[in-house]
Design a protein around this motif. Structure first.
Motif, PDB file in Angstrom:
ATOM      1  N   ASP A 127       0.848  -1.186   0.000  1.00 11.82           N
ATOM      2  CA  ASP A 127       0.000   0.000   0.000  1.00 11.82           C
ATOM      3  C   ASP A 127       0.886   1.240   0.000  1.00 11.82           C
ATOM      4  N   SER A 128       0.949   1.913  -1.137  1.00 13.97           N
ATOM      5  CA  SER A 128       1.782   3.102  -1.277  1.00 13.97           C
ATOM      6  C   SER A 128       1.170   4.334  -0.619  1.00 13.97           C
ATOM      7  N   PHE A 129      -0.064   4.229  -0.144  1.00 11.39           N
ATOM      8  CA  PHE A 129      -0.795   5.387   0.356  1.00 11.39           C
ATOM      9  C   PHE A 129      -0.976   5.363   1.878  1.00 11.39           C
ATOM     10  N   THR A 130      -0.461   4.337   2.525  1.00 11.26           N
ATOM     11  CA  THR A 130      -0.513   4.241   3.986  1.00 11.26           C
ATOM     12  C   THR A 130       0.904   4.101   4.510  1.00 11.26           C
ATOM     13  N   PRO A 131       1.283   4.841   5.543  1.00 15.06           N
ATOM     14  CA  PRO A 131       2.637   4.675   6.097  1.00 15.06           C
ATOM     15  C   PRO A 131       2.876   3.221   6.493  1.00 15.06           C
ATOM     16  N   ILE A 161      10.018  -5.448   1.263  1.00 18.56           N
ATOM     17  CA  ILE A 161      10.126  -6.557   2.215  1.00 18.56           C
ATOM     18  C   ILE A 161      11.174  -6.236   3.276  1.00 18.56           C
ATOM     19  N   ARG A 162      12.300  -5.680   2.850  1.00 15.10           N
ATOM     20  CA  ARG A 162      13.358  -5.336   3.814  1.00 15.10           C
ATOM     21  C   ARG A 162      12.856  -4.322   4.844  1.00 15.10           C
ATOM     22  N   ALA A 163      12.148  -3.302   4.366  1.00 16.04           N
ATOM     23  CA  ALA A 163      11.646  -2.270   5.274  1.00 16.04           C
ATOM     24  C   ALA A 163      10.634  -2.863   6.256  1.00 16.04           C
ATOM     25  N   ALA A 164       9.733  -3.696   5.748  1.00 16.65           N
ATOM     26  CA  ALA A 164       8.721  -4.306   6.609  1.00 16.65           C
ATOM     27  C   ALA A 164       9.360  -5.247   7.624  1.00 16.65           C
ATOM     28  N   HIS A 165      10.373  -5.977   7.195  1.00 19.34           N
ATOM     29  CA  HIS A 165      11.045  -6.908   8.096  1.00 19.34           C
ATOM     30  C   HIS A 165      11.712  -6.157   9.247  1.00 19.34           C
ATOM     31  N   GLY A 166      12.330  -5.020   8.946  1.00 15.76           N
ATOM     32  CA  GLY A 166      12.952  -4.234   9.999  1.00 15.76           C
ATOM     33  C   GLY A 166      11.946  -3.747  11.024  1.00 15.76           C
ATOM     34  N   LEU A 167      10.786  -3.296  10.554  1.00 19.88           N
ATOM     35  CA  LEU A 167       9.736  -2.849  11.470  1.00 19.88           C
ATOM     36  C   LEU A 167       9.175  -4.018  12.275  1.00 19.88           C
ATOM     37  N   ALA A 168       9.004  -5.159  11.620  1.00 16.22           N
ATOM     38  CA  ALA A 168       8.493  -6.337  12.328  1.00 16.22           C
ATOM     39  C   ALA A 168       9.414  -6.727  13.475  1.00 16.22           C
ATOM     40  N   GLN A 169      10.718  -6.664  13.232  1.00 19.30           N
ATOM     41  CA  GLN A 169      11.669  -6.985  14.302  1.00 19.30           C
ATOM     42  C   GLN A 169      11.531  -6.012  15.465  1.00 19.30           C
ATOM     43  N   GLN A 170      11.363  -4.733  15.155  1.00 24.45           N
ATOM     44  CA  GLN A 170      11.195  -3.738  16.215  1.00 24.45           C
ATOM     45  C   GLN A 170       9.924  -3.990  17.026  1.00 24.45           C
ATOM     46  N   LEU A 171       8.884  -4.451  16.339  1.00 25.88           N
ATOM     47  CA  LEU A 171       7.590  -4.678  16.982  1.00 25.88           C
ATOM     48  C   LEU A 171       7.491  -6.048  17.636  1.00 25.88           C
ATOM     49  N   GLY A 172       8.471  -6.888  17.415  1.00 26.77           N
ATOM     50  CA  GLY A 172       8.486  -8.205  18.037  1.00 26.77           C
ATOM     51  C   GLY A 172       7.526  -9.203  17.437  1.00 26.77           C
ATOM     52  N   ILE A 173       7.266  -9.083  16.102  1.00 25.11           N
ATOM     53  CA  ILE A 173       6.395 -10.043  15.424  1.00 25.11           C
ATOM     54  C   ILE A 173       7.171 -10.732  14.308  1.00 25.11           C
ATOM     55  N   SER A 174       6.623 -11.831  13.823  1.00 32.08           N
ATOM     56  CA  SER A 174       7.322 -12.659  12.835  1.00 32.08           C
ATOM     57  C   SER A 174       6.778 -12.442  11.431  1.00 32.08           C
ATOM     58  N   LEU A 175       7.557 -11.752  10.590  1.00 30.32           N
ATOM     59  CA  LEU A 175       7.273 -11.648   9.157  1.00 30.32           C
ATOM     60  C   LEU A 175       8.016 -12.789   8.489  1.00 30.32           C
ATOM     61  N   VAL A 176       7.294 -13.799   8.013  1.00 31.16           N
ATOM     62  CA  VAL A 176       7.951 -15.059   7.655  1.00 31.16           C
ATOM     63  C   VAL A 176       7.796 -15.466   6.199  1.00 31.16           C
TER      64      VAL A 176
END
Length: 338
Positions: A127-131, A161-176
């Motif tokens: 989604d290019s329109f949502t942060p 994918i790289r950006a989302a993975h970094g945020l997932a790690q910060q949030l403590g969830i598993s992007l798999v």
């Protein structure tokens, strides 16, 4: 059936995964769809993939009803969110990956599936329109609420994918996981997406491994498509398959028949086994409009294609293979659907 870990997670899934896109609630009647799900279970498939948008929610309803009574802990059920679902006219917030749409989307999917949680909840497009921070925070809240165990994406570029993975790690969830199109004919993920996912620990759940049915060999060059085939389905199948309905492509595909024969496989089994040779692929998604198709497709599980046969496949297909990684970006909607 063989099983693989989904990315670097501890969850194992059946390497042949049953998907009900373009079939349940649309192309086939509910009783036949249920028979296909039962055939998948009988064949050892434990992993099922759907999405809220498939047949405007009906695909989730059919899958949920077909799995009713099965031991939930023995199944892995995946769904997705992004596209608009529900009665017309659709509302302005009925699409995308906003917090509002994600939280309302998971509740709708669970209601239709008749389940308390899904094993994997996937962003159906970027989604290019949502942060991205808003999107990942909403997914984290879905996980913490116990409504999904893992998070995945579908048709995202490597940098997304790289950006989302970094945020997932910060949030403590598993992007798999990543769910892209992938087949002998469509290899656009190999250049960038696969290397990024291998580095980050995401597995691929690939859709259309038989290229909308083209790699079965049933479409002959210079001949009209068989009656009742996907290429004749005006509800969506014909539009999706038209990129392959070229005589040069179809002629090359017919050249795969001897390779399949030498390995004791059907052409469809060869196509499914081919995507499973990629070590980053956790599962190949297969669908069916008849129960017997499921039984045939699962025979690709556990097959190892020798290196010389892999080389022959490349030689036969030659330049009809699509491999430009920039094509992945074209799947991202350029504007809001609504």
């Amino acid at each position: 059936m063989e099983f693989r870990h989904l990315g670097n997670s501890g969850m194992q899934i059946s390497e042949i995964t049953y998907g009900n896109w373009l079939t349940h609630g649309s192309q086939v009647e509910n009783d036949v769809a249920t028979q296909c799900v039962r055939a998948a279970l009988d064949a050892g498939i434990t992993t099922f993939d759907t999405a809220d948008v498939y047949a405007n929610g009906r695909a989730e309803e059919v899958l949920g009803a077909a799995l009713k009574g099965e031991r939930r802990e023995s199944l892995e059920v995946f769904t997705k969110v992004y596209w608009p679902v529900g009665p017309d006219p659709k509302g302005k917030n009925d699409t995308g990956l906003s917090r509002k749409h994600i939280l309302e989307g998971i509740n709708g999917s669970l209601r239709r599936l008749q389940m308390d949680y899904v094993d994997l909840y996937q962003a159906h497009r970027y989604d290019s329109f949502t942060p991205l921070e808003e999107t990942m925070q909403a997914f984290a809240d879905v996980v913490r609420a116990g409504k999904a165990l893992y998070i995945g994406v579908s048709e995202w570029r490597a940098e997304q994918i790289r950006a989302a993975h970094g945020l997932a790690q910060q949030l403590g969830i598993s992007l798999v996981s990543s769910q892209p199109q992938y087949s002998m004919l469509w290899r656009v993920i190999e250049g960038e997406v696969v290397p990024a996912c291998e580095e980050l620990g995401l597995g691929q759940i690939v859709w259309s491994p038989i290229a909308q049915g083209v790699l079965t060999g049933k479409y002959q060059p210079g001949q009209a498509p068989p009656a009742g085939s996907r290429a004749t389905d005006e509800k969506g199948g014909a539009n999706m398959i038209k990129r392959w309905m070229d005589d040069d492509v179809l002629t090359r595909v017919q050249g795969l028949a001897p390779i399949a024969g030498d390995l004791g496989l059907t052409m469809a089994q060869l196509a499914v086994a081919w995507v499973l040779q990629n070590r980053n692929v956790s599962a190949a998604l297969v669908g069916a409009s008849r129960p017997e198709q499921v039984a045939e497709n699962v025979k690709a599980a556990g097959v190892t294609i020798p290196d010389d046969a892999m080389r022959r496949i490349d030689e036969v297909l030659g330049d009809v293979v699509t491999s430009d990684p920039s094509i992945v970006a074209k799947s991202v909607p350029a504007q809001r659907v609504i």
